[in-house]
Design a protein around this motif. Sequence first.
Motif, short mmCIF file in Angstrom:
data_model
loop_
_atom_site.label_atom_id
_atom_site.label_comp_id
_atom_site.label_asym_id
_atom_site.label_seq_id
_atom_site.Cartn_x
_atom_site.Cartn_y
_atom_site.Cartn_z
N LEU A 239 0.83 -1.20 0.00
CA LEU A 239 0.00 0.00 0.00
C LEU A 239 0.87 1.25 0.00
O LEU A 239 1.87 1.34 0.71
CB LEU A 239 -0.92 0.01 1.22
CG LEU A 239 -1.86 -1.19 1.38
CD1 LEU A 239 -2.82 -0.98 2.53
CD2 LEU A 239 -2.62 -1.45 0.08
N GLY A 240 0.45 2.23 -0.80
CA GLY A 240 1.17 3.49 -0.88
C GLY A 240 0.35 4.64 -0.33
O GLY A 240 -0.75 4.44 0.22
N ALA A 241 0.86 5.82 -0.47
CA ALA A 241 0.20 7.01 0.07
C ALA A 241 -1.18 7.22 -0.54
O ALA A 241 -2.06 7.81 0.10
CB ALA A 241 1.08 8.23 -0.17
N ASN A 242 -1.37 6.74 -1.75
CA ASN A 242 -2.65 6.96 -2.44
C ASN A 242 -3.63 5.81 -2.25
O ASN A 242 -4.72 5.82 -2.82
CB ASN A 242 -2.40 7.17 -3.94
CG ASN A 242 -1.60 8.44 -4.21
OD1 ASN A 242 -1.76 9.44 -3.51
ND2 ASN A 242 -0.75 8.39 -5.23
N SER A 243 -3.26 4.80 -1.48
CA SER A 243 -4.17 3.68 -1.24
C SER A 243 -5.36 4.14 -0.42
O SER A 243 -5.22 4.91 0.54
CB SER A 243 -3.43 2.55 -0.51
OG SER A 243 -2.37 2.06 -1.29
N GLY A 244 -6.54 3.66 -0.80
CA GLY A 244 -7.76 4.09 -0.14
C GLY A 244 -7.95 3.48 1.24
O GLY A 244 -7.30 2.49 1.59
#
Length: 290
Positions: free
Chosen positions: A164-169
């Motif tokens: 998961l990255g910073a833009n993962s919901g």
Amino acid sequence: MNAPSPDSRAPFLVLAHHRSGSNFLNDLLQAHPGIECLNEPLSMQTGFFRGCDLAHWPAGSFDSQSLHPSIADKPDLRDFLFEFRAYLLQSNTARVIGFKETVLFGKLEWLKAFMPTLKVVFLQRDAREIVSSVLRSSLTALWRYDELVPATFARYFPGYRSRLGANSGPELRAAETAAKSIAVRYEIARRTLGLFEHRTLHLEALTREPARGLESLSALLGVAPHPRQMDFLRDRQRVSRGGTFSSFRTRESVDERWRRDLSADQLQVIDDVLHAAGHAGARQRGEQAA
């Protein structure tokens, strides 16, 4: 503690991750006229154990007077625990007494010292169904998942690398945290349940082959299965109704709801966590039991 009487029976604990069907199993046990199963007495009577849910209490932290350093200044809680133990130790051939809880995984070593004769029924469920049900329940704040789970998981499984990255919901992060909770609790159980006489029971197997599940429970508790339990199983599996904690569920709603609720990305996150934790098979047990 006094020596047990000739007709005594060991008390028992039903241990389960949240949303694993423990209410169903609790009610199934209660359907037997010779079994009493208290429903989450520690969680219901005090918020203390929810607050330190995953904190490790080793056997050496047990003290016969103060019980544990964390509750040395909590006389009301200590009194409750002493009374609770005394009640459980009344378990006998006429009425086997136990309880079910979801917040004692970190306390198992301490619990063995506190109640040496305790037996344990460890209820497991397909991890996909647990995650699906946890996310539907909206109770993760009450269970303090965000506060307690990530740090504990990191201690047990420091090699995990999240995709998961910073833009993962938020729906992916919630699925990952719930999967981490399962992995941590199952790992604690794997390391600790050998201290107890115990049985591991899978919810999917119990709903598909109830007679076999009841035989396993009966062998552990020392009581014969009762016809009322089979009546209970037939009655509760006819229709799904009731709220979050209802035990009225069809087999399809127990085994298959995750297919509608979880996205492919959420399923991948669950797989990642379980694989890193060495519990990849946990999500497949329902299929293997079919």
